[in-house]
Design an enzyme around this catalytic site. Structure first.
Site, PDB file in Angstrom:
ATOM      1  N   ARG A 102     -31.252  11.764 101.096  1.00 26.33           N
ATOM      2  CA  ARG A 102     -32.297  12.199 100.173  1.00 26.33           C
ATOM      3  C   ARG A 102     -32.225  13.529 100.355  1.00 26.33           C
ATOM      4  O   ARG A 102     -32.562  14.177 101.633  1.00 26.33           O
ATOM      5  CB  ARG A 102     -33.744  11.729 100.515  1.00 26.33           C
ATOM      6  CG  ARG A 102     -35.048  12.328  99.990  1.00 26.33           C
ATOM      7  CD  ARG A 102     -36.010  11.806 100.070  1.00 26.33           C
ATOM      8  NE  ARG A 102     -36.231  10.322  99.162  1.00 26.33           N
ATOM      9  CZ  ARG A 102     -37.432   9.932  98.703  1.00 26.33           C
ATOM     10  NH1 ARG A 102     -38.577  10.184  99.209  1.00 26.33           N
ATOM     11  NH2 ARG A 102     -37.278   8.802  97.644  1.00 26.33           N
ATOM     12  N   HIS A 129     -32.706   9.489  90.643  1.00 31.43           N
ATOM     13  CA  HIS A 129     -33.203   8.703  91.810  1.00 31.43           C
ATOM     14  C   HIS A 129     -32.961   7.083  91.435  1.00 31.43           C
ATOM     15  O   HIS A 129     -33.362   6.548  90.859  1.00 31.43           O
ATOM     16  CB  HIS A 129     -34.675   8.631  92.081  1.00 31.43           C
ATOM     17  CG  HIS A 129     -35.352   8.177  92.899  1.00 31.43           C
ATOM     18  ND1 HIS A 129     -34.830   7.552  93.967  1.00 31.43           N
ATOM     19  CD2 HIS A 129     -36.736   7.823  93.364  1.00 31.43           C
ATOM     20  CE1 HIS A 129     -35.585   7.215  95.001  1.00 31.43           C
ATOM     21  NE2 HIS A 129     -36.825   7.191  94.535  1.00 31.43           N
ATOM     22  N   GLN A 132     -34.088   3.873  92.885  1.00 28.91           N
ATOM     23  CA  GLN A 132     -35.632   3.574  92.301  1.00 28.91           C
ATOM     24  C   GLN A 132     -35.465   2.574  90.897  1.00 28.91           C
ATOM     25  O   GLN A 132     -36.109   1.633  90.947  1.00 28.91           O
ATOM     26  CB  GLN A 132     -36.208   4.545  92.057  1.00 28.91           C
ATOM     27  CG  GLN A 132     -37.508   4.502  91.338  1.00 28.91           C
ATOM     28  CD  GLN A 132     -38.540   3.907  92.240  1.00 28.91           C
ATOM     29  OE1 GLN A 132     -38.850   4.241  93.541  1.00 28.91           O
ATOM     30  NE2 GLN A 132     -39.242   2.792  91.583  1.00 28.91           N
ATOM     31  N   ASP A 220     -44.613   9.236  86.216  1.00 28.21           N
ATOM     32  CA  ASP A 220     -44.257   9.696  87.605  1.00 28.21           C
ATOM     33  C   ASP A 220     -45.406  10.806  87.819  1.00 28.21           C
ATOM     34  O   ASP A 220     -45.936  11.394  86.878  1.00 28.21           O
ATOM     35  CB  ASP A 220     -42.952  10.020  87.598  1.00 28.21           C
ATOM     36  CG  ASP A 220     -42.623  10.249  89.101  1.00 28.21           C
ATOM     37  OD1 ASP A 220     -43.227  10.086  90.161  1.00 28.21           O
ATOM     38  OD2 ASP A 220     -41.457  10.827  89.322  1.00 28.21           O
ATOM     39  N   CYS A 262     -43.016   4.883  90.215  1.00 26.63           N
ATOM     40  CA  CYS A 262     -42.228   4.628  91.313  1.00 26.63           C
ATOM     41  C   CYS A 262     -42.968   4.981  92.438  1.00 26.63           C
ATOM     42  O   CYS A 262     -42.874   4.445  93.639  1.00 26.63           O
ATOM     43  CB  CYS A 262     -41.037   5.712  91.244  1.00 26.63           C
ATOM     44  SG  CYS A 262     -41.515   7.494  91.398  1.00 26.63           S
ATOM     45  N   ARG A 290     -37.611  -2.291  95.662  1.00 27.91           N
ATOM     46  CA  ARG A 290     -36.814  -1.356  96.203  1.00 27.91           C
ATOM     47  C   ARG A 290     -36.162  -1.980  97.363  1.00 27.91           C
ATOM     48  O   ARG A 290     -34.699  -2.080  97.627  1.00 27.91           O
ATOM     49  CB  ARG A 290     -37.685  -0.040  96.873  1.00 27.91           C
ATOM     50  CG  ARG A 290     -38.226   0.598  96.110  1.00 27.91           C
ATOM     51  CD  ARG A 290     -37.407   1.501  95.085  1.00 27.91           C
ATOM     52  NE  ARG A 290     -36.361   2.384  95.841  1.00 27.91           N
ATOM     53  CZ  ARG A 290     -36.911   3.565  96.651  1.00 27.91           C
ATOM     54  NH1 ARG A 290     -37.739   3.986  96.168  1.00 27.91           N
ATOM     55  NH2 ARG A 290     -35.769   4.291  97.115  1.00 27.91           N
TER      56      ARG A 290
HETATM   57  N1   CP Z   1     -40.625   5.984  95.058  1.00 25.98           N
HETATM   58  C1   CP Z   1     -39.872   6.372  96.151  1.00 25.98           C
HETATM   59  O1   CP Z   1     -38.876   6.828  96.388  1.00 25.98           O
HETATM   60  O2   CP Z   1     -41.179   6.580  97.127  1.00 25.98           O
HETATM   61  P1   CP Z   1     -40.799   7.548  98.490  1.00 25.98           P
HETATM   62  O3   CP Z   1     -40.813   8.980  98.177  1.00 25.98           O
HETATM   63  O4   CP Z   1     -41.785   7.227  99.415  1.00 25.98           O
HETATM   64  O5   CP Z   1     -39.271   7.053  99.304  1.00 25.98           O
HETATM   65  N1  NVA Z   2     -40.409  12.664  91.032  1.00 27.08           N
HETATM   66  C1  NVA Z   2     -40.713  12.347  92.255  1.00 27.08           C
HETATM   67  C2  NVA Z   2     -40.402  10.927  92.784  1.00 27.08           C
HETATM   68  C3  NVA Z   2     -40.726  10.575  94.126  1.00 27.08           C
HETATM   69  C4  NVA Z   2     -40.351   9.340  94.591  1.00 27.08           C
HETATM   70  C5  NVA Z   2     -40.383  13.259  93.193  1.00 27.08           C
HETATM   71  O1  NVA Z   2     -39.119  13.912  93.252  1.00 27.08           O
HETATM   72  O2  NVA Z   2     -41.240  13.830  94.091  1.00 27.08           O
END
Ligand code: CP
Ligand code: NVA
Length: 303
Positions: A102, A129, A132, A220, A262, A290
């Site tokens: 990440r 993502h 997700q 989101d 998400c 997930r």
């Molecule tokens: N939806 C998601 O990716 O959550 P986290 O940021 O908690 O991993």
């Molecule tokens: N769009 C959000 C998704 C989190 C899982 C972010 O990037 O923070």
């Protein structure tokens, strides 16, 4: 054989994504799995942003498949002191069997994938993502049957999650209607790509027009990780307030429309508590999925 990376949904044949999704469904259905297909394998998980779901579901998923994990924040590695992504990739590849990452920029992910000799999985970047959305496909199909030909509406920021929804619309064959403020639309190249692929991806500025006939409404956070540092937070809130998902907007969708997010969610911002905690919300199934979807991704990368 080159490593099987899982970087973005647009890179896959629809049949491969379907195969992974169906494997995720089968893994979820198997309550007493006997085999440990990833026994002896280790996944490195590299985070330079926070996470609850991704971090825990990848670790638990890997263990359920018989494997091990090593968790690293960027601060733990030498990346924070200037070691290159390429060298990090080369070294990690000598120790582990796959890398889940990440990170902020897609460039980091691509550099890791270019230099790793083991599979690299995208656990979120500023641009997308994909894990997700595999979970989201699983969740939609559990609740509403095959996603092909269905209508899904996105109301809110045209962010990284929206980008993977655009990829999925093309690959899984559903119509995606995105309602976003014009200042926060998804990048044009993504919409051009969807069009060139023959996908049904429509960009609107009216959330009510987007949700009409929709089988599912998705949103989101107004601020994605890292957006806090870009300033103009209050302006984003003003721009996004008309796109909040509330009961009135859900009522304008199909009668049996479901709500997805998400997570993490911000009640009173992108969604009201009544919607996310109400009967049309499937967000807890979505979070659980997930785990199942990613076990299928891990198995696809590593078996
Ligand atoms: N939806 C998601 O990716 O959550 P986290 O940021 O908690 O991993
Ligand atoms: N769009 C959000 C998704 C989190 C899982 C972010 O990037 O923070």
């Amino acid at each position: 054989m080159p490593a099987r990376h899982f970087l973005d949904l647009d890179q896959f044949a629809p049949s491969t994504l379907r195969q992974v999704l169906d494997r995720g469904k089968a893994l979820k259905a198997d309550k007493t799995p006997k085999d440990r297909p990833l026994a002896g394998k280790t996944l490195a998980m590299l985070f330079d942003k926070p996470s609850l779901r991704t971090r825990v579901s990848f670790e638990v998923g890997m263990r359920q498949l018989g494997g091990e994990v090593v968790l690293l924040s960027q601060r733990d590695t030498q990346l924070s002191r200037g070691e290159t992504m390429a060298d990090t990739a080369r070294v990690l590849s000598r120790y582990v069997d796959a890398i889940m990452m990440r990170t902020t920029s897609r460039k980091n992910l691509e550099e890791m994938a270019a230099h790793a000799t083991v599979p690299v999985i995208n656990g979120l970047t500023d641009d997308s993502h994909p894990c997700q959305i595999m979970a989201d496909m699983l969740t939609f199909e559990e609740h509403r049957g095959p996603v092909k030909g269905k209508v899904i509406a996105w109301s809110g920021d045209g962010n990284n999650v929206a980008a993977s929804w655009i990829h999925a619309a093309v690959k899984f064959g559903f119509e995606l209607r995105l309602a976003c403020p014009k200042e926060l639309q998804p990048p044009k190249h993504l919409l051009d790509w969807a069009k060139a692929q023959g996908g049904k991806v429509v960009l609107l500025d009216d959330p009510y027009a987007a949700v009409k006939e929709a089988d599912c409404v998705v949103t989101d956070a107004w601020l994605s990780m890292g957006d806090e540092n870009k300033g103009e937070t209050s302006n984003r809130h003003n721009l996004l307030a008309p796109f909040r998902v509330d009961d009135r907007l859900m009522d304008a969708a199909k009668k049996d429309a479901i709500f997805m997010h998400c997570l993490p969610a911000h009640r009173g911002e992108e969604v009201t508590a009544a919607v996310i905690d109400g009967p049309r919300s499937v967000v807890w199934d979505e979070a659980e999925n997930r785990l199942h979807a990613q076990k299928a991704i891990l198995a696809w990368c590593l078996e």
